[in-house]
Design an enzyme around this catalytic site. Structure first.
Site, PDB file in Angstrom:
ATOM      1  N   HIS A  95      -7.125  32.796  48.522  1.00 33.63           N
ATOM      2  CA  HIS A  95      -7.327  32.649  47.080  1.00 33.63           C
ATOM      3  C   HIS A  95      -7.876  31.261  46.780  1.00 33.63           C
ATOM      4  CE1 HIS A  95      -3.723  30.117  46.307  1.00 33.63           C
ATOM      5  NE2 HIS A  95      -3.094  30.893  47.161  1.00 33.63           N
ATOM      6  N   ASP A 141      -7.806  29.692  43.645  1.00 31.38           N
ATOM      7  CA  ASP A 141      -7.172  28.948  42.555  1.00 31.38           C
ATOM      8  C   ASP A 141      -5.993  28.132  43.064  1.00 31.38           C
ATOM      9  OD1 ASP A 141      -5.881  31.496  42.984  1.00 31.38           O
ATOM     10  OD2 ASP A 141      -4.761  31.214  41.132  1.00 31.38           O
ATOM     11  N   ASP A 198      -2.477  25.064  50.206  1.00 32.59           N
ATOM     12  CA  ASP A 198      -2.406  26.359  49.501  1.00 32.59           C
ATOM     13  C   ASP A 198      -3.616  26.549  48.604  1.00 32.59           C
ATOM     14  OD1 ASP A 198      -1.400  28.726  48.459  1.00 32.59           O
ATOM     15  OD2 ASP A 198      -0.048  27.739  47.064  1.00 32.59           O
ATOM     16  N   GLU A 203      -4.785  34.250  42.005  1.00 34.25           N
ATOM     17  CA  GLU A 203      -3.618  34.651  42.807  1.00 34.25           C
ATOM     18  C   GLU A 203      -2.361  33.986  42.296  1.00 34.25           C
ATOM     19  OE1 GLU A 203      -0.585  34.274  46.051  1.00 34.25           O
ATOM     20  OE2 GLU A 203      -1.662  32.707  44.949  1.00 34.25           O
ATOM     21  N   GLU A 204      -2.471  32.712  41.917  1.00 35.04           N
ATOM     22  CA  GLU A 204      -1.289  31.934  41.551  1.00 35.04           C
ATOM     23  C   GLU A 204      -0.616  32.438  40.269  1.00 35.04           C
ATOM     24  OE1 GLU A 204       0.173  29.926  43.353  1.00 35.04           O
ATOM     25  OE2 GLU A 204      -1.194  28.830  44.654  1.00 35.04           O
ATOM     26  N   GLU A 214      -2.493  32.205  54.066  1.00 36.47           N
ATOM     27  CA  GLU A 214      -1.487  31.419  53.344  1.00 36.47           C
ATOM     28  C   GLU A 214      -0.725  30.526  54.326  1.00 36.47           C
ATOM     29  OE1 GLU A 214      -0.779  31.135  50.176  1.00 36.47           O
ATOM     30  OE2 GLU A 214      -1.331  32.972  49.101  1.00 36.47           O
TER      31      GLU A 214
END
Length: 386
Positions: free
Chosen positions: A73, A75, A105, A137-138, A165
């Protein structure tokens, strides 16, 4: 152990881009698109409603019968109010670490993956590699749903998915779900000296919150344990509460937000039904005073739990490529459950530790980036999944 100069440079470039979830991620997406275009690789972009954000899907090895997704991801969470000793977007390299928001992350992984693009194109592996980089995603794994739908509409059926991740490069085969809800309570206002003529929205909300707390205590007391999780049972928590306008006005409105972190073996839908039943039991008395009174529930986030097999071919492959004999379970949510629900075998394995994510002075070690690079180089040399 050090990552290649190109891998570190790509990771630093991505960290320097501000892609906090409240902002657009197009700077990063367009950068990746252009890097791939220079190699002759076309990208599929899928956008959010106002086209301020996009997912990117690209195939390296077009024409091969199937592919393996390398997913991340784009973001990040914000850093407002955090005490950083380095500039969050500086991508500082010192003390054997890459520092900055998203370093762990998970821009470090995306940068390392991007640096392997030519290697994937030159690979003799019998499968292609798909890059799948998502937005939002966050805040609820929203973007990847569009990416998966577009992939399916295009007739792309990947063999497997590797999500980078931060797991310390130990393959993770399970995580809990994350289900967040908003509860809006409508009562009836009155002067606080006339409470029998009112319905106190805060008090009604508090009763449902009490039911949530009872559920949390029951899960801790009675739910069968799932060994391997740091908290081996499902959890419930209330994160926000708003209500009331003055001390001497019985509040008409209240709102609170709560979440379940459900084990892969738990029934998240049954959890929510229990909450709604507790609210429904209160409504008849509320509506005798004010027919319009009641509860409204709105889903905010629905990230399914994830569970893979320890002896699955993809798990064994991730162990081989990472050099780890063990697997792990992680407490944080990822997009893995959504890929698996789409019928794609999935594993989570990436550089860095979740303990550094979302923190001031976020970092990933160069050793972890190097291990991730070696993992992806091994993927390019693989002859099969397993």
């Amino acid at each position: 152990m050090q990552p290649s100069e190109n891998a570190l440079a790509q990771a630093r470039t991505l960290v320097q881009m501000n892609t906090v979830s409240a902002r657009s991620n197009l700077e990063l997406i367009h950068y990746v698109r252009d890097e791939l275009r220079a190699l002759g690789v076309a990208s599929r972009l899928t956008y959010n409603a106002d086209r301020s954000k996009a997912n990117l899907f690209a195939t390296l090895g077009e024409g091969k019968p199937a592919g393996v997704i390398v997913s991340g991801h784009t973001d990040t969470v914000p850093w407002d109010g955090q005490a950083w000793s380095v500039e969050p977007l500086s991508a500082t390299v010192k003390d054997g670490r890459l520092w900055g928001r998203g370093a762990a992350d998970m821009k470090g992984f995306i940068g390392v993956a991007l640096a392997q693009a030519q290697r994937f194109l030159d690979s003799d592996a019998p499968f292609a590699v798909h890059f799948a980089f998502s937005y939002d995603e966050e805040v609820g794994c929203f973007g990847v749903r569009e990416l998966i739908a577009d992939m399916r509409e295009a007739g792309i059926a990947p063999l497997a998915c590797i999500i980078g991740e931060p797991t310390g490069m130990v393959p993770a085969i399970a995580h809990k779900g994350v289900r967040r809800w908003r509860c809006c309570v409508r009562g009836k206002e009155a002067h606080s000296s006339l409470t029998p003529q009112s319905v106190n929205a805060i008090e009604m909300a508090a009763r449902v919150i009490g039911a949530l707390r009872d559920m949390a205590e029951r899960f801790e007391r009675e739910e069968p344990r799932y060994p391997g999780f740091d908290v081996p049972f499902s959890t419930v928590s209330v994160g926000q509460f708003h209500g009331g306008i003055a001390d001497n006005v019985v509040p008409r409105d209240a709102e609170f937000r709560y979440e379940f972190r459900d084990l892969p073996t738990a029934d998240a839908a049954a959890m929510q039904r229990e909450v709604e039943a507790a609210a429904a039991a209160l409504q008849p008395a509320m509506q005798r005073v004010a027919p319009e009174a009641g509860f409204r529930f709105e889903p905010i986030c629905d990230v399914p739990s994830f569970l893979a097999e320890a002896d699955a071919p993809l798990t064994r492959m991730a162990q081989r490529l990472s050099g780890e004999a063990r697997t792990t379970l992680v407490a944080f949510g990822t997009e893995a459950g959504l890929f698996k629900a789409a019928g794609i075998p999935t594993v989570v394995c990436g550089p860095g530790e979740i303990a550094q994510a979302h923190q001031p002075d976020e970092y990933v070690t160069l050793e972890q980036l190097a291990r991730s690079e070696r993992f992806l180089q091994g993927l390019a040399q693989s002859r099969a999944i397993g």
